[in-house]
Design a protein around this motif. Structure first.
Motif, short mmCIF file in Angstrom:
data_model
loop_
_atom_site.label_atom_id
_atom_site.label_comp_id
_atom_site.label_asym_id
_atom_site.label_seq_id
_atom_site.Cartn_x
_atom_site.Cartn_y
_atom_site.Cartn_z
N ASP A 276 154.31 -27.12 22.71
CA ASP A 276 153.26 -27.04 23.73
C ASP A 276 152.10 -26.17 23.26
O ASP A 276 150.92 -26.52 23.46
CB ASP A 276 153.82 -26.50 25.04
CG ASP A 276 154.69 -27.50 25.77
OD1 ASP A 276 154.60 -28.71 25.47
OD2 ASP A 276 155.48 -27.07 26.64
N LYS B 111 148.34 -27.47 22.53
CA LYS B 111 147.19 -26.84 23.18
C LYS B 111 146.14 -26.42 22.16
O LYS B 111 144.94 -26.63 22.36
CB LYS B 111 147.66 -25.64 23.99
CG LYS B 111 146.58 -24.96 24.80
CD LYS B 111 147.15 -23.80 25.58
CE LYS B 111 146.07 -23.05 26.32
NZ LYS B 111 146.60 -21.87 27.02
N ASN C 11 148.15 -33.69 23.55
CA ASN C 11 149.32 -33.44 24.38
C ASN C 11 150.57 -33.46 23.51
O ASN C 11 150.52 -33.78 22.33
CB ASN C 11 149.41 -34.44 25.54
CG ASN C 11 149.54 -35.87 25.07
OD1 ASN C 11 150.18 -36.17 24.07
ND2 ASN C 11 148.95 -36.78 25.82
N ARG C 12 151.70 -33.10 24.11
CA ARG C 12 152.93 -32.97 23.34
C ARG C 12 153.35 -34.31 22.72
O ARG C 12 153.79 -34.35 21.56
CB ARG C 12 154.05 -32.46 24.24
CG ARG C 12 155.29 -32.09 23.45
CD ARG C 12 156.49 -31.77 24.30
NE ARG C 12 156.20 -30.92 25.44
CZ ARG C 12 156.87 -30.97 26.59
NH1 ARG C 12 157.85 -31.80 26.75
NH2 ARG C 12 156.55 -30.17 27.57
#
Length: 93
Positions: free
Chosen positions: A66, A70, A75-76
């Motif tokens: 995560d 970021k 996104n993951r």
């Protein structure tokens, strides 16, 4: 007796009045809507060539993913996909 909008003692007079709130725009219950939306999402993903993969990993690794996602502005899911693509490219060499 007059019907007064602020009179709470004669609430039975207002039983046929419309209640404030969001109007019902879908004939289906929420659980049916969720199932329909999920089915449509799976169809969209399939047409885009995507396949769902589910696995369990430790919470510490999730937190690291995560944070990295970021930092990279993704996104993951996108991050994991890019890491897998890089790992497979290295494996081919």
């Amino acid at each position: 007796m007059a019907k007064e909008a602020t009179d709470l003692t004669t609430i039975d007079l207002f039983s046929d009045d419309k209640r404030p709130g969001r109007p019902k725009t879908n004939p289906h219950s929420r659980s049916v809507q969720v199932r329909i939306n999920k089915r449509n999402q799976v169809k969209r993903d399939k047409t885009n060539g995507l396949k769902r993969v589910e696995f369990k990993i430790h919470e510490n690794l999730i937190n690291q993913l995560d944070q990295l996602a970021k930092n990279t502005g993704s996104n993951r899911s996108e991050l994991i996909e890019s890491l897998l693509v890089k790992a497979l490219a290295l494996d081919e060499n």
